[in-house]
Design a protein around this motif. Structure first.
Motif, PDB file in Angstrom:
ATOM      1  N   SER A 149     -55.307  -7.976 -26.797  1.00  0.00           N
ATOM      2  CA  SER A 149     -55.076  -7.469 -25.514  1.00  0.00           C
ATOM      3  C   SER A 149     -55.106  -8.531 -24.449  1.00  0.00           C
ATOM      4  CB  SER A 149     -56.114  -6.606 -25.318  1.00  0.00           C
ATOM      5  OG  SER A 149     -57.422  -6.925 -25.383  1.00  0.00           O
ATOM      6  N   ASN A 150     -55.555  -9.704 -25.077  1.00  0.00           N
ATOM      7  CA  ASN A 150     -55.528 -10.738 -24.100  1.00  0.00           C
ATOM      8  C   ASN A 150     -54.551 -12.127 -24.354  1.00  0.00           C
ATOM      9  OD1 ASN A 150     -58.148 -10.187 -22.569  1.00  0.00           O
ATOM     10  ND2 ASN A 150     -59.177 -10.429 -24.743  1.00  0.00           N
ATOM     11  N   ASN A 151     -53.452 -11.462 -25.167  1.00  0.00           N
ATOM     12  CA  ASN A 151     -52.294 -12.352 -25.542  1.00  0.00           C
ATOM     13  C   ASN A 151     -52.843 -13.597 -26.501  1.00  0.00           C
ATOM     14  OD1 ASN A 151     -50.342 -10.693 -24.380  1.00  0.00           O
ATOM     15  ND2 ASN A 151     -50.983 -11.692 -22.308  1.00  0.00           N
ATOM     16  N   GLU A 152     -53.967 -13.414 -27.023  1.00  0.00           N
ATOM     17  CA  GLU A 152     -54.379 -14.153 -28.054  1.00  0.00           C
ATOM     18  C   GLU A 152     -53.829 -13.890 -29.466  1.00  0.00           C
ATOM     19  OE1 GLU A 152     -56.024 -17.236 -27.726  1.00  0.00           O
ATOM     20  OE2 GLU A 152     -56.319 -16.726 -25.306  1.00  0.00           O
ATOM     21  N   SER A 153     -53.381 -14.975 -30.187  1.00  0.00           N
ATOM     22  CA  SER A 153     -52.786 -14.656 -31.451  1.00  0.00           C
ATOM     23  C   SER A 153     -53.733 -13.981 -32.575  1.00  0.00           C
ATOM     24  CB  SER A 153     -52.190 -16.012 -32.125  1.00  0.00           C
ATOM     25  OG  SER A 153     -51.220 -16.890 -31.420  1.00  0.00           O
ATOM     26  N   LYS A 187     -49.017  -3.425 -29.487  1.00  0.00           N
ATOM     27  CA  LYS A 187     -48.411  -4.665 -29.804  1.00  0.00           C
ATOM     28  C   LYS A 187     -48.633  -4.852 -31.559  1.00  0.00           C
ATOM     29  CE  LYS A 187     -50.100  -7.426 -25.731  1.00  0.00           C
ATOM     30  NZ  LYS A 187     -50.869  -8.560 -25.132  1.00  0.00           N
ATOM     31  N   TYR A 212     -42.164  -5.173 -24.453  1.00  0.00           N
ATOM     32  CA  TYR A 212     -42.506  -6.201 -25.261  1.00  0.00           C
ATOM     33  C   TYR A 212     -41.773  -6.476 -26.590  1.00  0.00           C
ATOM     34  CZ  TYR A 212     -45.898  -8.167 -28.715  1.00  0.00           C
ATOM     35  OH  TYR A 212     -46.566  -9.101 -29.608  1.00  0.00           O
ATOM     36  N   SER A 271     -50.487 -10.005 -31.304  1.00  0.00           N
ATOM     37  CA  SER A 271     -51.184 -10.530 -30.241  1.00  0.00           C
ATOM     38  C   SER A 271     -52.340  -9.446 -29.874  1.00  0.00           C
ATOM     39  CB  SER A 271     -50.597 -11.043 -29.091  1.00  0.00           C
ATOM     40  OG  SER A 271     -49.519 -11.788 -29.536  1.00  0.00           O
ATOM     41  N   ARG A 290     -53.999  -1.559 -25.453  1.00  0.00           N
ATOM     42  CA  ARG A 290     -53.033  -2.671 -25.225  1.00  0.00           C
ATOM     43  C   ARG A 290     -52.604  -3.582 -26.360  1.00  0.00           C
ATOM     44  NH1 ARG A 290     -51.861  -4.653 -20.048  1.00  0.00           N
ATOM     45  NH2 ARG A 290     -52.642  -3.353 -18.318  1.00  0.00           N
TER      46      ARG A 290
END
Length: 415
Positions: A60-64, A162, A204, A58, A158
């Motif tokens: 930094s904006n939690n998009e795949s 991840k 996480y 993901s 960020r």
């Protein structure tokens, strides 16, 4: 106008990202392929196989996103039981975040893997060769994630955190290594990624059994990096940080696109080319005032850019709306007193806050005594590797340095 983009990897044929990427879970392996052995013969004979994995992560904006990691499997994997541990013995995985000084995918670990020349992060004289040797001689699984992600997002902690943690998940799934002891190492930009992965590990990826991390020369605050490196021999880092942040934050993208003219845009675009990851890239870019290349003055004066920068810091007095976690495992942090890119005072502030809240940190300060240049940023990548890597061996076996949090290693005079 400068439109930030990336150049396709110059190494192996890029993986194809599936259309149903969001159906995968973070850390799921999507594709695998065999890769070349380590470039040095003395390392190749110790490696059983090398794979590159495409896995789900993901941004930094939690998009795949889909990211790549390189896995080096030792010929004789060691099984370790930590001191004072009642659990079963397990294998060890070392995640090594190699420094990358550009926003070009051609400079990623997977693209440069297998090369042995002066332009490669796997140069026989480089840090990567030292880490490969350290891991394989000890029977440790070695992982080199492309921690900047598919858009080569330099300086975006960020995202980097991840990608590093999902890379470890992917390797554990692929090799059935669940429950392995995990170590992390990185310097300079790789230290930045390691610091963020350490901070994010418990929240996480709590299932990962991280037992220690060692990192140095890490820029813990992107605004400080941009200001410190600007208009000097390391001004490349200022530009790379702005371009990297622009790939994840539209507000930074809008500001960075407004260069004064084609000449200024072309100079920044140098960092997106394959040539940007050569050993001469810093000299080629030159000592320039990066912040003067934009219309209306420095982008740092833009309040929207400031909001993004407030999300990309590990300093408690600069963090915007979030708490900085204290890792549960020990860390060895090495930093040069006169670091021109990542101010030593930032590291001191970070360590002081972490220690106050229960952290376990050995802080090794390079002062440059007896070795010209060891007091500056270059020492993080080309200085003394023995202690930072040796610390990982301590952590792996559950040993302690026996010094109060924030002090240097015992029995060694600061160099």
């Amino acid at each position: 106008m400068l439109c930030v983009g990336v150049v396709a990897a110059a190494g192996p044929e890029p993986f194809t990202t599936p259309a149903n990427l969001s159906h995968y879970k973070p850390g799921d392996v999507i594709y695998t392929r065999k890769a070349a052995p380590p470039p040095l013969e003395k390392h190749a004979i110790l490696a059983d196989a090398v794979y590159q994995l495409l896995f789900r992560s993901s941004d930094s904006n939690n998009e795949s996103i889909a990211a790549v990691t390189t896995l080096v499997i030792p010929k004789q994997p060691e099984v370790v039981r930590p001191l004072n541990s009642k659990g079963p013995p397990s294998h060890t995985i070392l995640s090594y975040q190699a420094a990358q000084d550009s926003v070009s995918l051609a400079c990623s670990s997977s693209s440069l893997w297998g090369r042995n020349d002066s332009d490669s992060t796997t140069s026989s004289e480089g840090e990567t060769a030292q880490v490969i040797g350290w891991a394989l001689y000890r029977g440790v699984y070695l992982v080199l994630p492309d921690w900047q992600g598919p858009h080569s997002s330099y300086g975006v902690g960020r995202l980097a955190g991840k990608v590093v943690l999902d890379s470890l998940r992917a390797v554990e799934h692929f090799q059935k290594l669940n429950g392995s002891q995990v170590l992390m190492y990185g310097a300079s930009g790789g230290g930045h990624a390691t610091a963020w992965a350490s901070t994010m590990a418990a929240s996480y990826a709590p299932e990962l059994k991280v037992v220690g991390a060692s990192f140095g020369g890490a820029p813990l605050d992107q605004e400080q990096l941009i200001r410190s490196a600007n208009d000097g021999p390391f001004s490349l880092y200022s530009a790379a940080s702005l371009l990297g942040l622009a790939t994840q934050y539209p507000e930074v993208q809008a500001a960075v696109n407004k260069t004064k003219g084609p000449k200024e845009a072309a100079h920044l675009r140098m960092l997106t080319t394959p040539a940007a990851c050569t050993n001469t890239s810093i000299a080629d870019f030159g000592s320039i005032d990066v912040l003067s290349l934009f219309q209306g003055g420095s982008p740092l004066g833009n309040h929207n850019v400031q909001r993004a920068l407030g999300r990309e810091t590990l300093l408690p007095d600069r963090a915007a709306g979030f708490n900085i976690a204290v890792p549960r495992f020990p860390r060895y942090i090495f930093h040069s007193l006169l670091d021109e890119v990542a101010p030593h005072n930032d590291t001191l502030a970070y360590v002081k806050d972490q220690c106050k809240r229960g952290g376990d940190i050995v802080l090794d300060t390079y002062k440059g005594r007896g070795w010209p240049g060891l007091g500056n940023h270059s020492a993080a990548r080309y200085g003394v590797w023995s202690l930072p890597l040796g610390a990982l061996g301590f952590f792996l076996h559950g040993e302690k340095f026996g010094v109060p949090c924030g002090e240097g290693p015992p029995g060694f005079e600061e160099v």
